[in-house]
Design an enzyme around this catalytic site. Structure first.
Site, PDB file in Angstrom:
ATOM      1  N   ASP A   1       0.864  -1.196   0.000  1.00 30.33           N
ATOM      2  CA  ASP A   1       0.000   0.000   0.000  1.00 30.33           C
ATOM      3  C   ASP A   1       0.895   1.238   0.000  1.00 30.33           C
ATOM      4  O   ASP A   1       2.106   1.143   0.212  1.00 30.33           O
ATOM      5  CB  ASP A   1      -0.902  -0.012   1.258  1.00 30.33           C
ATOM      6  CG  ASP A   1      -2.216   0.742   1.064  1.00 30.33           C
ATOM      7  OD1 ASP A   1      -3.282   0.106   1.047  1.00 30.33           O
ATOM      8  OD2 ASP A   1      -2.172   1.998   0.923  1.00 30.33           O
TER       9      ASP A   1
ATOM     10  N   ASN B   1      -6.227  -5.008  -5.566  1.00 32.04           N
ATOM     11  CA  ASN B   1      -7.344  -4.306  -4.924  1.00 32.04           C
ATOM     12  C   ASN B   1      -7.161  -2.788  -4.912  1.00 32.04           C
ATOM     13  O   ASN B   1      -8.158  -2.055  -4.840  1.00 32.04           O
ATOM     14  CB  ASN B   1      -7.476  -4.846  -3.486  1.00 32.04           C
ATOM     15  CG  ASN B   1      -8.325  -3.956  -2.615  1.00 32.04           C
ATOM     16  OD1 ASN B   1      -9.550  -4.019  -2.635  1.00 32.04           O
ATOM     17  ND2 ASN B   1      -7.676  -3.093  -1.830  1.00 32.04           N
TER      18      ASN B   1
ATOM     19  N   TYR C   1     -14.487   6.295 -13.750  1.00 30.28           N
ATOM     20  CA  TYR C   1     -14.371   5.150 -12.840  1.00 30.28           C
ATOM     21  C   TYR C   1     -15.048   3.921 -13.442  1.00 30.28           C
ATOM     22  O   TYR C   1     -14.467   2.825 -13.486  1.00 30.28           O
ATOM     23  CB  TYR C   1     -14.990   5.502 -11.487  1.00 30.28           C
ATOM     24  CG  TYR C   1     -14.956   4.372 -10.479  1.00 30.28           C
ATOM     25  CD1 TYR C   1     -13.771   4.033  -9.832  1.00 30.28           C
ATOM     26  CD2 TYR C   1     -16.102   3.642 -10.176  1.00 30.28           C
ATOM     27  CE1 TYR C   1     -13.733   2.989  -8.899  1.00 30.28           C
ATOM     28  CE2 TYR C   1     -16.080   2.612  -9.253  1.00 30.28           C
ATOM     29  CZ  TYR C   1     -14.898   2.287  -8.620  1.00 30.28           C
ATOM     30  OH  TYR C   1     -14.861   1.253  -7.709  1.00 30.28           O
TER      31      TYR C   1
ATOM     32  N   LYS D   1     -13.258   0.292 -14.535  1.00 28.01           N
ATOM     33  CA  LYS D   1     -13.584  -1.007 -13.946  1.00 28.01           C
ATOM     34  C   LYS D   1     -14.063  -1.995 -15.018  1.00 28.01           C
ATOM     35  O   LYS D   1     -13.869  -3.201 -14.893  1.00 28.01           O
ATOM     36  CB  LYS D   1     -14.628  -0.831 -12.834  1.00 28.01           C
ATOM     37  CG  LYS D   1     -14.066  -0.110 -11.608  1.00 28.01           C
ATOM     38  CD  LYS D   1     -12.890  -0.880 -10.986  1.00 28.01           C
ATOM     39  CE  LYS D   1     -12.425  -0.298  -9.676  1.00 28.01           C
ATOM     40  NZ  LYS D   1     -11.318  -1.047  -9.058  1.00 28.01           N
TER      41      LYS D   1
HETATM   42  N1  LIG Z   1     -16.264   0.850  -1.681  1.00 25.15           N
HETATM   43  C1  LIG Z   1     -17.070   0.415  -2.623  1.00 25.15           C
HETATM   44  O1  LIG Z   1     -18.299   0.567  -2.545  1.00 25.15           O
HETATM   45  C2  LIG Z   1     -16.506  -0.319  -3.811  1.00 25.15           C
HETATM   46  C3  LIG Z   1     -17.411  -0.844  -4.736  1.00 25.15           C
HETATM   47  C4  LIG Z   1     -16.912  -1.502  -5.851  1.00 25.15           C
HETATM   48  C5  LIG Z   1     -15.539  -1.665  -6.022  1.00 25.15           C
HETATM   49  N2  LIG Z   1     -14.678  -1.148  -5.099  1.00 25.15           N
HETATM   50  C6  LIG Z   1     -13.237  -1.357  -5.357  1.00 25.15           C
HETATM   51  O2  LIG Z   1     -12.653  -2.072  -4.285  1.00 25.15           O
HETATM   52  C7  LIG Z   1     -11.284  -1.682  -4.101  1.00 25.15           C
HETATM   53  C8  LIG Z   1     -11.061  -1.206  -2.675  1.00 25.15           C
HETATM   54  O3  LIG Z   1     -11.965  -0.134  -2.400  1.00 25.15           O
HETATM   55  P1  LIG Z   1     -12.153   0.485  -0.928  1.00 25.15           P
HETATM   56  O4  LIG Z   1     -13.540   0.971  -0.851  1.00 25.15           O
HETATM   57  O5  LIG Z   1     -11.652  -0.468   0.096  1.00 25.15           O
HETATM   58  O6  LIG Z   1     -11.210   1.766  -1.054  1.00 25.15           O
HETATM   59  P2  LIG Z   1     -10.264   2.460   0.035  1.00 25.15           P
HETATM   60  O7  LIG Z   1     -10.030   3.841  -0.491  1.00 25.15           O
HETATM   61  O8  LIG Z   1     -10.840   2.299   1.408  1.00 25.15           O
HETATM   62  O9  LIG Z   1      -8.914   1.607  -0.042  1.00 25.15           O
HETATM   63  C9  LIG Z   1      -8.081   1.653  -1.151  1.00 25.15           C
HETATM   64  C10 LIG Z   1      -6.670   1.320  -0.683  1.00 25.15           C
HETATM   65  O10 LIG Z   1      -5.813   1.400  -1.835  1.00 25.15           O
HETATM   66  C11 LIG Z   1      -4.676   2.163  -1.489  1.00 25.15           C
HETATM   67  N3  LIG Z   1      -4.154   2.807  -2.682  1.00 25.15           N
HETATM   68  C12 LIG Z   1      -4.691   3.858  -3.365  1.00 25.15           C
HETATM   69  N4  LIG Z   1      -3.898   4.188  -4.405  1.00 25.15           N
HETATM   70  C13 LIG Z   1      -2.843   3.326  -4.382  1.00 25.15           C
HETATM   71  C14 LIG Z   1      -1.697   3.157  -5.189  1.00 25.15           C
HETATM   72  N5  LIG Z   1      -1.444   3.976  -6.228  1.00 25.15           N
HETATM   73  N6  LIG Z   1      -0.826   2.160  -4.895  1.00 25.15           N
HETATM   74  C15 LIG Z   1      -1.067   1.340  -3.832  1.00 25.15           C
HETATM   75  N7  LIG Z   1      -2.121   1.462  -3.025  1.00 25.15           N
HETATM   76  C16 LIG Z   1      -3.007   2.440  -3.289  1.00 25.15           C
HETATM   77  C17 LIG Z   1      -5.153   3.163  -0.445  1.00 25.15           C
HETATM   78  O11 LIG Z   1      -4.082   3.674   0.339  1.00 25.15           O
HETATM   79  C18 LIG Z   1      -6.130   2.314   0.343  1.00 25.15           C
HETATM   80  O12 LIG Z   1      -5.485   1.626   1.401  1.00 25.15           O
HETATM   81  C19 LIG Z   1     -11.032  -0.569  -5.130  1.00 25.15           C
HETATM   82  O13 LIG Z   1     -10.430  -1.140  -6.280  1.00 25.15           O
HETATM   83  C20 LIG Z   1     -12.433  -0.061  -5.433  1.00 25.15           C
HETATM   84  O14 LIG Z   1     -12.511   0.545  -6.698  1.00 25.15           O
HETATM   85  C21 LIG Z   1     -15.127  -0.475  -4.002  1.00 25.15           C
END
Ligand SMILES: NC(=O)c1ccc[n+]([C@@H]2O[C@H](COP(=O)([O-])OP(=O)(O)OC[C@H]3O[C@@H](n4cnc5c(N)ncnc54)[C@H](O)[C@@H]3O)[C@@H](O)[C@H]2O)c1
Length: 266
Positions: free
Chosen positions: A36, A89, A157, A161
């Site tokens: 991360d 992720n 976005y 995806k």
């Molecule tokens: N939250 C939702 O409702 C949802 C729905 C569908 C898909 N997603 C997908 O699930 C995944 C996780 O989402 P989340 O809600 O836990 O988000 P979040 O923002 O809580 O966590 C994302 C993590 O990725 C890290 N990160 C960001 N940019 C980075 C980089 N360049 N290199 C390394 N790490 C990096 C951040 O520091 C963070 O720890 C994402 O791919 C998101 O698009 C989320």
């Protein structure tokens, strides 16, 4: 313990969904490299993972930098001797400050593709040679229901995806001869900091949500779109992840699994 002694790298594993996936995998016996850009949160997550009796380490990695993802793969090999699982992720919903804007900028498009799409490619490129050598591996990409059908308000976005789903299929075909499974999960609606910002964007752009608090937008959207009428949780995504990355799923590849309470039935 369906992942006993497996080694998993979880990008974006410090917080949110990535953290929940890492915890579920540790509960199933996997050793974890938390990768991360958020050092404090990554360290906290790794020390929590150690409480499950597995080995956990942190590698600070910006997935947009191919040198950093190469260093991530080398660290996993040095520390654990192999890489069985890669969870792509790490993801963003836009360039910094995107949620304060009502429309996507060129920078939102570039930044989002750079992390969500190119970041996943960089991590896979770094890890796959080790999996090929072992003739074993599981790659899991985090897509979204937004990648199933373009969603208003977040075109950059949604399409990033969608690209992740397509990349999953392409990579699955390429790696099948090396006994490497590649799948994706499309999470539905989860109340995370990311969705709080998404809700604000809808309140700005969609007249039916105008002026509402993000949590109210979230609840209205669940009521209107999810047959089960419930939100999804990071743990729901973690449960699907451990299955898809286990040998119970060895005949499943190139699939994108909706974990969305029935939002999309295709
Ligand atoms: N939250 C939702 O409702 C949802 C729905 C569908 C898909 N997603 C997908 O699930 C995944 C996780 O989402 P989340 O809600 O836990 O988000 P979040 O923002 O809580 O966590 C994302 C993590 O990725 C890290 N990160 C960001 N940019 C980075 C980089 N360049 N290199 C390394 N790490 C990096 C951040 O520091 C963070 O720890 C994402 O791919 C998101 O698009 C989320």
């Amino acid at each position: 313990m369906i992942l006993r002694d497996r080694v998993a790298i979880v990008t974006g594993g410090a917080t949110g969904i990535g953290r929940a996936i890492a915890i579920k995998m540790a509960e199933q016996g996997a050793n974890i490299l938390v990768s991360d850009i958020n050092e404090d949160a990554a360290n906290e997550t790794a020390s929590h993972l150690s409480s499950f009796g597995v080995e956990a380490a942190v590698q600070i990695t910006n997935v947009t930098d191919p040198k950093a993802t190469q260093a991530m793969a080398s660290r996993a090999i040095d520390q654990f001797g192999k890489i069985d699982i890669l969870v792509n992720n790490a993801g963003v919903a836009g360039a910094p400050g995107w949620y304060e804007r009502s429309a996507s900028t060129e920078e939102d498009w570039r930044f989002t593709y750079q992390v969500n799409v190119v970041g996943s490619v960089n991590a896979a490129n770094a890890v796959v040679p080790h999996m090929r050598k072992a003739q074993y591996g599981k790659v899991l990409n985090l897509a979204s229901i937004a990648g199933r059908e373009g969603r208003p308000s977040l075109p950059h976005y949604s399409s990033s995806k969608s690209a992740v789903v397509n990349y999953t299929q392409a990579l699955a075909g390429e790696l099948a001869p090396d006994n490497i499974n590649v799948n994706a999960i499309c999470p539905g609606l989860l109340w995370t900091p990311m969705w709080e910002q998404v809700g604000g964007r809808y309140a700005m752009n969609d007249p039916q949500y105008a002026g509402l608090e993000p949590r109210v937008v979230f609840e209205k959207m669940i009521a209107a779109t999810i047959p089960f009428g419930t939100e999804q949780t990071p743990e729901d995504i973690g449960d699907a992840a451990i299955f898809l990355c286990s040998d119970e799923a060895s005949n499943i590849t190139g699939q994108a699994l909706n974990v969305d309470g029935g939002f999309f039935m295709r």
